[in-house]
Design an enzyme around this catalytic site. Structure first.
Site, PDB file in Angstrom:
ATOM      1  CD  GLN A 223      -3.279  -9.941  -0.408  1.00 41.48           C
ATOM      2  OE1 GLN A 223      -3.713 -10.092  -1.580  1.00 41.48           O
ATOM      3  NE2 GLN A 223      -4.066  -9.691   0.705  1.00 41.48           N
TER       4      GLN A 223
ATOM      5  NE  ARG B 114      -6.810   2.670  -0.033  1.00 43.10           N
ATOM      6  CZ  ARG B 114      -6.702   1.480  -0.111  1.00 43.10           C
ATOM      7  NH1 ARG B 114      -7.235   0.925  -1.335  1.00 43.10           N
ATOM      8  NH2 ARG B 114      -6.263   0.589   0.590  1.00 43.10           N
TER       9      ARG B 114
ATOM     10  CG  HIS C 141      -2.068  -1.449   2.187  1.00 40.03           C
ATOM     11  ND1 HIS C 141      -2.232  -2.805   2.584  1.00 40.03           N
ATOM     12  CD2 HIS C 141      -2.553  -1.400   1.089  1.00 40.03           C
ATOM     13  CE1 HIS C 141      -3.274  -3.272   1.847  1.00 40.03           C
ATOM     14  NE2 HIS C 141      -3.263  -2.529   0.656  1.00 40.03           N
TER      15      HIS C 141
ATOM     16  CG  ASP D  69       5.134  -3.138   1.055  1.00 36.20           C
ATOM     17  OD1 ASP D  69       4.979  -2.249   1.625  1.00 36.20           O
ATOM     18  OD2 ASP D  69       4.456  -3.978   0.566  1.00 36.20           O
TER      19      ASP D  69
ATOM     20  N   GLY E 113       7.346   2.887  -0.866  1.00 39.40           N
ATOM     21  CA  GLY E 113       7.899   3.796  -0.942  1.00 39.40           C
ATOM     22  C   GLY E 113       9.223   3.492  -1.658  1.00 39.40           C
TER      23      GLY E 113
ATOM     24  NE  ARG F 245       0.509   4.135  -4.785  1.00 32.36           N
ATOM     25  CZ  ARG F 245       0.803   4.032  -3.665  1.00 32.36           C
ATOM     26  NH1 ARG F 245       1.914   3.639  -2.811  1.00 32.36           N
ATOM     27  NH2 ARG F 245      -0.492   4.313  -2.942  1.00 32.36           N
TER      28      ARG F 245
HETATM   29  C1  LIG Z   1      -3.208  -0.103  -6.649  1.00 29.43           C
HETATM   30  C2  LIG Z   1      -2.659  -1.180  -5.480  1.00 29.43           C
HETATM   31  C3  LIG Z   1      -3.489  -2.270  -5.075  1.00 29.43           C
HETATM   32  C4  LIG Z   1      -2.909  -2.857  -3.880  1.00 29.43           C
HETATM   33  N1  LIG Z   1      -3.601  -4.292  -3.635  1.00 29.43           N
HETATM   34  C5  LIG Z   1      -3.276  -4.441  -2.690  1.00 29.43           C
HETATM   35  C6  LIG Z   1      -3.668  -5.925  -2.222  1.00 29.43           C
HETATM   36  O1  LIG Z   1      -4.878  -6.451  -2.663  1.00 29.43           O
HETATM   37  N2  LIG Z   1      -3.156  -6.504  -1.231  1.00 29.43           N
HETATM   38  C7  LIG Z   1      -2.161  -6.191  -0.422  1.00 29.43           C
HETATM   39  O2  LIG Z   1      -1.849  -6.934   0.533  1.00 29.43           O
HETATM   40  N3  LIG Z   1      -1.817  -4.934  -0.833  1.00 29.43           N
HETATM   41  C8  LIG Z   1      -2.083  -4.367  -1.769  1.00 29.43           C
HETATM   42  N4  LIG Z   1      -1.413  -3.213  -2.160  1.00 29.43           N
HETATM   43  C9  LIG Z   1      -0.161  -2.577  -1.328  1.00 29.43           C
HETATM   44  C10 LIG Z   1       1.110  -3.107  -2.019  1.00 29.43           C
HETATM   45  O3  LIG Z   1       1.112  -4.575  -1.602  1.00 29.43           O
HETATM   46  C11 LIG Z   1       2.289  -2.554  -1.266  1.00 29.43           C
HETATM   47  O4  LIG Z   1       2.180  -2.491   0.108  1.00 29.43           O
HETATM   48  C12 LIG Z   1       2.281  -1.008  -1.722  1.00 29.43           C
HETATM   49  O5  LIG Z   1       1.998  -0.842  -3.035  1.00 29.43           O
HETATM   50  C13 LIG Z   1       3.651  -0.581  -1.227  1.00 29.43           C
HETATM   51  O6  LIG Z   1       3.710   0.850  -1.495  1.00 29.43           O
HETATM   52  P1  LIG Z   1       4.520   1.292  -2.940  1.00 29.43           P
HETATM   53  O7  LIG Z   1       3.890   1.025  -4.116  1.00 29.43           O
HETATM   54  O8  LIG Z   1       4.225   2.978  -3.096  1.00 29.43           O
HETATM   55  O9  LIG Z   1       5.748   1.200  -2.862  1.00 29.43           O
HETATM   56  C14 LIG Z   1      -1.815  -2.390  -3.297  1.00 29.43           C
HETATM   57  C15 LIG Z   1      -1.409  -1.146  -3.504  1.00 29.43           C
HETATM   58  C16 LIG Z   1      -1.765  -0.495  -4.671  1.00 29.43           C
HETATM   59  C17 LIG Z   1      -0.792   0.794  -5.191  1.00 29.43           C
END
Ligand SMILES: Cc1cc2nc3c(=O)[nH]c(=O)nc-3n(C[C@H](O)[C@H](O)[C@H](O)COP(=O)(O)O)c2cc1C
Length: 396
Positions: free
Chosen positions: A136, A173, A265, A296, A298, A320
């Site tokens: 990514q 946030r 996200h 993604d 939820g 998550r």
């Molecule tokens: C702690 C955390 C860090 C994340 N870091 C990134 C990241 O570095 N790059 C990115 O594209 N998405 C990042 N995301 C978003 C995730 O790739 C994804 O879109 C998101 O977790 C989906 O939601 P869900 O976990 O509630 O299902 C992050 C999400 C979380 C919770």
């Protein structure tokens, strides 16, 4: 501040939510907030779940599901189920082995692992674990650094590049601002130049050090022209992550991307953005088969994945829930989450009359006029008035 691994009693885990509850008891509260939190009033974060819960599937019958299997292909690679790990930065916050442990679990479960630009180990170290690895990319102010990361990913054996397009800078946030969130000294962003990453370790009161250091590194100028340049620079399959608008999806397909990830996200960027699952059907219609569509934000059960497949996705990314497993038991914890998810998905497919993920495309999905009130102990149903019909709408 890093988590200490808690007592991991696998017998207690029957739903992905069980891992979240358990992780809550072992994680420092600021780390828990960083992972669990969304932006603003967390409306989109909440709606990601509510939107899934409003959908109902019409199961099919008499279709011989004795050979039901979750196996499929994602971006040209075989996968044991239509699932990849979402890129999640700084996984060492959850466990000392961070991404190395999570990638090991993904390899064992037979699904692709996504290495983030903000990972706490390098792409070379993580790819060496042996999972199908996707990289990514956050578009950096120094374009050459972005291309250099792509070259490193290619050399390390990654099989896809995923450009995240919904983060010109991080969303506000509030939990992190309240906590003055900063990374502990032993957690680094391994791909950012030293100095850029060390700024992540100090926050002034009322500030998120992670938001500050990423704002300094990420290029808010990212545009369609940059996507075209990236397309020219790599032969690997290219995905873009963070698309919700059908016209954007159509333009992306036109620009030669191989995959689109419908994502908000996890409710961490624009608060008030549409829930991913509510955006999916229109995006799939706009793309019209020109590239793969994943989703993604939820996804918390095999049934959620079935709903996404039925609405046209070829797979989902788990975010998550894997981090809660990582906090609870390193590679074993992540593996437990993935095993449970695979069992739930096979169950959901078979009970819906599908022998595999591809069959799910023929299922009908409706947005129910009634939503389950999860706050009620009696699971009483409360009326939810659907805007379009007042009765419940057939989405597909
Ligand atoms: C702690 C955390 C860090 C994340 N870091 C990134 C990241 O570095 N790059 C990115 O594209 N998405 C990042 N995301 C978003 C995730 O790739 C994804 O879109 C998101 O977790 C989906 O939601 P869900 O976990 O509630 O299902 C992050 C999400 C979380 C919770």
């Amino acid at each position: 501040m890093t988590a200490t691994t808690g007592a991991f009693a696998p017998g207690d885990f029957f739903a992905l939510a069980d891992f979240e509850r358990a992780a809550d008891t072992v994680l420092p509260s600021a780390v828990r907030d960083f992972v669990a939190g969304g932006s603003g009033a967390e409306l989109t974060l909440a709606d990601n779940r509510a939107a899934f819960d409003r959908l109902r599937i019409t199961p099919k019958v008499l279709r011989d599901v004795s050979d039901c299997s979750c196996a499929t292909t994602l971006m040209g690679s075989p996968a044991a189920m239509p699932v990849a790990t979402a890129p999640v930065g700084y996984q060492k916050l959850l466990h000392p082995e961070g991404e190395l442990a999570a990638a090991r679990a993904a390899a064992e479960a037979g699904i692709p692992f996504t290495v983030g630009t903000l990972s706490s180990y390098t792409v070379e170290e993580i790819a060496a674990v042996g999972a199908t690895t996707w990289f990514q990319l956050y578009w950096l102010r120094d374009r050459e650094q972005s291309f250099d990361l792509v070259r490193r990913a290619e050399d390390a054996g990654c099989s896809a590049v995923m450009l995240t397009v919904d983060v010109p800078w991080m969303g506000r946030r509030q939990r992190d601002l309240r906590n003055g969130f900063a990374l502990p000294n032993d957690v680094v962003a391994a791909h950012l130049p030293v100095g850029a990453e060390s700024a992540a370790h100090r926050a002034a009161s009322g500030e998120s050090a992670v938001a500050r250091h990423t704002a300094a590194a990420f290029a808010p100028s990212l545009s369609w022209a940059d996507l075209a340049e990236l397309r020219r620079r790599t032969r690997l399959p290219l995905l873009i992550k963070g698309v919700l608008d059908p016209a954007d999806a159509a333009q992306a397909a036109e620009s030669g991307v191989d995959g689109i990830i419908v994502s908000n996200h996890g409710g961490r960027q624009l608060d008030g953005a549409v829930a991913s699952i509510d955006a999916l059907a229109e995006v799939c219609a706009a793309v019209n088969g020109r590239c793969e569509v994943l989703l993604d934000s939820g996804v918390r059960s095999g049934v959620d994945a079935l709903k996404a497949l039925a609405l046209g996705a070829s797979g989902v990314l788990l975010g998550r829930p894997l981090m809660w497993g990582l906090a609870m038991g390193g590679a074993e914890g992540v593996r437990r989450v993935l095993d449970l998810f695979a069992a739930e998905l096979r169950d959901a497919l078979g009970l819906a009359g599908c022998s595999g993920p591809e069959d799910a495309r023929t299922l009908r999905v409706r947005r129910d006029a009634m939503a389950v009130d999860r706050t009620s102990t009696s699971h009483a149903r409360t009326t939810y008035r659907d805007e379009t019909s007042g009765e419940g709408t057939v989405v597909r």
